[in-house]
Design an enzyme around this catalytic site. Structure first.
Site, PDB file in Angstrom:
ATOM      1  N   GLU A 137      27.570   6.061  15.865  1.00 41.30           N
ATOM      2  CA  GLU A 137      26.209   6.492  16.216  1.00 41.30           C
ATOM      3  C   GLU A 137      26.260   7.742  17.092  1.00 41.30           C
ATOM      4  OE1 GLU A 137      27.642   3.595  16.589  1.00 41.30           O
ATOM      5  OE2 GLU A 137      26.291   1.889  16.431  1.00 41.30           O
ATOM      6  N   CYS A 157      26.820  -1.090  19.845  1.00 38.22           N
ATOM      7  CA  CYS A 157      27.314  -1.634  21.113  1.00 38.22           C
ATOM      8  C   CYS A 157      26.307  -1.296  22.221  1.00 38.22           C
ATOM      9  CB  CYS A 157      28.667  -1.019  21.447  1.00 38.22           C
ATOM     10  SG  CYS A 157      28.524   0.705  21.902  1.00 38.22           S
ATOM     11  N   CYS A 169      25.795   2.553  22.629  1.00 39.47           N
ATOM     12  CA  CYS A 169      24.956   3.172  21.597  1.00 39.47           C
ATOM     13  C   CYS A 169      23.524   2.653  21.694  1.00 39.47           C
ATOM     14  CB  CYS A 169      25.558   2.913  20.222  1.00 39.47           C
ATOM     15  SG  CYS A 169      27.158   3.709  20.034  1.00 39.47           S
ATOM     16  N   SER A 179      26.495  -3.413  13.861  1.00 37.72           N
ATOM     17  CA  SER A 179      25.656  -3.649  15.037  1.00 37.72           C
ATOM     18  C   SER A 179      26.046  -2.730  16.210  1.00 37.72           C
ATOM     19  CB  SER A 179      25.894  -5.114  15.421  1.00 37.72           C
ATOM     20  OG  SER A 179      24.925  -5.562  16.269  1.00 37.72           O
ATOM     21  N   HIS A 236      31.771   6.716  19.090  1.00 37.45           N
ATOM     22  CA  HIS A 236      31.357   5.688  18.131  1.00 37.45           C
ATOM     23  C   HIS A 236      30.589   6.374  17.001  1.00 37.45           C
ATOM     24  CE1 HIS A 236      31.557   2.095  21.151  1.00 37.45           C
ATOM     25  NE2 HIS A 236      32.636   2.846  21.170  1.00 37.45           N
TER      26      HIS A 236
END
Ligand SMILES: Nc1ncnc2c1ncn2[C@@H]1O[C@H](COP(=O)(O)OP(=O)(O)OP(=O)(O)O)[C@@H](O)[C@H]1O
Ligand SMILES: Nc1ccn([C@@H]2O[C@H](COP(=O)(O)O)[C@@H](O)[C@H]2O)c(=O)n1
Length: 381
Positions: free
Chosen positions: A56, A81, A84, A79, A54
Site C-alpha cells: 500500500e 497492517c 497502512c 489485509s 509495504h
C-alpha cells in the site's frame, strides 16, 4: 463486477505476482479514481531491505502527492497492517478493497473503529453482513470469494517470508529438517518445500555420493584419506539410482564420520541454505551446524520398528528381498554411528520442534510439520 474494480483487482494480483518473482512478499496494491488506475505498487520490504515499503505504501508513493483522496479507492491484495491502516485514515481514503484477509487478518478492529465508518457493510445483493470485510462492503459476497481464492493461494506460498529471519538472508527463510534414517524427514521436507515454495536439498544424497565414489575408487570408507578423495565426485553421480540403495546408505554413514568429508561438503550445503529466496534442507546436522540460524527447525523421528517397517515395505515394492531383522540391525548401526560420531553428531537442536511420526500416516505427519513451521514462524513475527 464493474470494469474498474476488476481491472484494479487484476492489477493487485499482477503486482503481488511480480513481487513473488522478485523473491519478495506477494502483496500488491492499486489506487483508483473513478474509472482510472492512478498507481500500482507492491511490497518491496525484502527486495529493498526497507521495513516500511509495504504494498500500500509503495502504491501511494508511486501515486505521488494528490490534492485529495476523497474520491479514491485503495485496493490491496492482503489485509492492511496498522501502519497502512493508519496511512489510509491519515489520507482520508474512503474506500478500501481487501482482496483476501483469511491468510493474514490484520488490524480489523482499528479499521472498524477508525477507517470508514459511513459505509454499508452488507453484501449489496444478499444483504448479508460480513464482519471480516467491513471495508469492502461494496462487493457482492460471491465476487469476494472468487477474487480471494487466487490471492490467497499466492499469499500462502510466501507469507512466511515476512519473518525477521527472512531479511537476514536477503529475501528468504531457511527451514532445517533433521532426523534419523527412514524417519520420514525427506517426505516431510519435500512437502514443506512444495507448500512454502522453497528449493529443497536432500543432504544425505551428498554423503551417499561420497560413499559411492569411494567404493567406485576401490577405497576404504573407514579410511579418512580415501573418503576425502571421494568428495570430488562428479555431479552426474547424484543421478545414479544406486545412491538410494541401503548398501550406499551404509557407506554414506561410514564416510560421514570423517571431519574432512564434512568440511568438504559444508560450503555446498551452506550456500544452498543461504541462497536468495530461502531454502529447505534435510539431513542430520542442518539445524545445528549447516544453518544454526534457521527460521524453523524440525526434528523428525520414529521408533526403530516403525522405520524398519517402512524401509521393508519400500524394498518389497522394489522387489528387493531383505529380512526385517537385517533392516532393523542396519538402522540401529547407522543410528549409533550418526549419534555418537565426534563431528556434527545427530542431536536435537535446542530450538527444534520434535515430530514423532511412528503413529502418523504420511499426510498426518506432513500436516503436523506444516503446523509446526507455521507456529515457529509466528513466534518470529
Ligand atoms: N508417516 C509415515 N508413515 C508411513 N510411511 C512413511 C511416513 N513417512 C515416510 N514414510 C515412508 O517411509 C520411507 C522413508 O521415508 P523418507 O525417505 O521420507 O525418510 P528419510 O528420513 O528421508 O530417509 P533417509 O534418511 O533414508 O533419507 C518412504 O518409503 C516413505 O514413503
Ligand atoms: N546432513 C547429513 C546427511 C547425511 N549424513 C549421513 O549420510 C547417511 C545417509 O543419509 P540419508 O539421509 O540419505 O539416509 C546418514 O546415515 C548419515 O550418516 C550426515 O552425516 N549428515
Amino acid at each position: 463486477m464493474s470494469g474498474i474494480r476488476q481491472r484494479a483487482i487484476d492489477a493487485c494480483y499482477e503486482q503481488a505476482l511480480k513481487s513473488y518473482h522478485e523473491g519478495g512478499l506477494p502483496i500488491g496494491s492499486t489506487l483508483t479514481r473513478g474509472d482510472e488506475i492512478i498507481a500500482v505498487g507492491h511490497n518491496r520490504r525484502v527486495q529493498q531491505g526497507n521495513p516500511i515499503l509495504h504494498g500500500e505504501m509503495d502504491c501511494l508513493q508511486n501515486a505521488g502527492r494528490q490534492t485529495s483522496y476523497r474520491d479514491c479507492t485503495l485496493y490491496t491484495s492482503l489485509s492492511p497492517c496498522m501502519m497502512c491502516s493508519g496511512t489510509i485514515v491519515q489520507f482520508k481514503i474512503p474506500h478500501v478493497v481487501i482482496c483476501e484477509n483469511r491468510s493474514h487478518l490484520r488490524e480489523p478492529q482499528f479499521r472498524r473503529e477508525r477507517a470508514v465508518p459511513a459505509r454499508s457493510w452488507r453484501c449489496r445483493r444478499h444483504r448479508r453482513r460480513s464482519p471480516l470485510h467491513r471495508i469492502d462492503g461494496a462487493l457482492h459476497c460471491r465476487e469476494r470469494r472468487a477474487m480471494g481464492g487466487r490471492h490467497r493461494r499466492l499469499n500462502r506460498t510466501r507469507l512466511s517470508l515476512a519473518n525477521p529471519g527472512a531479511a537476514r538472508h536477503g529475501n528468504g527463510m531457511i527451514i532445517a529438517v533433521d532426523g534419523p534414517t527412514a524417519s520420514g524427514k525427506g517426505t516431510i521436507a519435500r512437502a514443506l518445500a512444495a507448500h512454502f515454495g522453497l528449493p529443497h536439498l536432500d543432504t544425505g544424497l551428498l554423503y551417499r555420493a561420497v560413499g559411492r565414489q569411494c567404493a567406485l575408487n576401490g577405497g576404504n570408507p573407514d579410511d579418512p584419506a580415501d573418503a576425502r578423495a571421494a568428495c570430488t565426485f562428479p555431479d552426474s553421480l547424484l543421478d545414479d539410482p544406486e545412491l538410494r540403495s541401503e548398501a550406499t546408505g551404509g557407506l554414506a554413514s561410514r564416510v560421514s564420520i570423517h571431519s574432512d568429508v564434512r568440511k568438504a561438503l559444508y560450503e555446498r550445503q551452506r550456500s544452498f541454505a543461504t541462497q536468495p529466496g530461502g531454502a529447505i534442507l534435510d539431513g542430520r546436522d542442518i539445524g545445528t551446524v549447516i544453518a544454526p540460524e534457521a527460521d524453523a527447525k524440525l526434528f523428525v523421528t520414529a521408533s526403530v520398528e516403525a522405520r524398519a517397517e517402512r524401509r521393508h515395505s519400500e524394498m518389497l515394492e522394489q522387489d528387493r528381498a531383505v529380512s526385517i531383522e537385517d533392516i532393523t540391525a542396519d538402522l540401529a548401526a547407522r543410528d549409533k554411528r550418526d549419534r555418537t560420531r565426534k563431528d556434527s553428531p545427530l542431536v536435537v537442536a535446542e530450538d527444534a520442534l520434535v515430530i514423532e511420526t511412528s503413529g502418523l500416516r504420511r499426510e498426518e505427519a506432513i500436516a503436523a510439520a506444516i503446523a509446526a513451521v507455521d507456529a515457529l514462524l509466528a513466534e518470529h513475527r
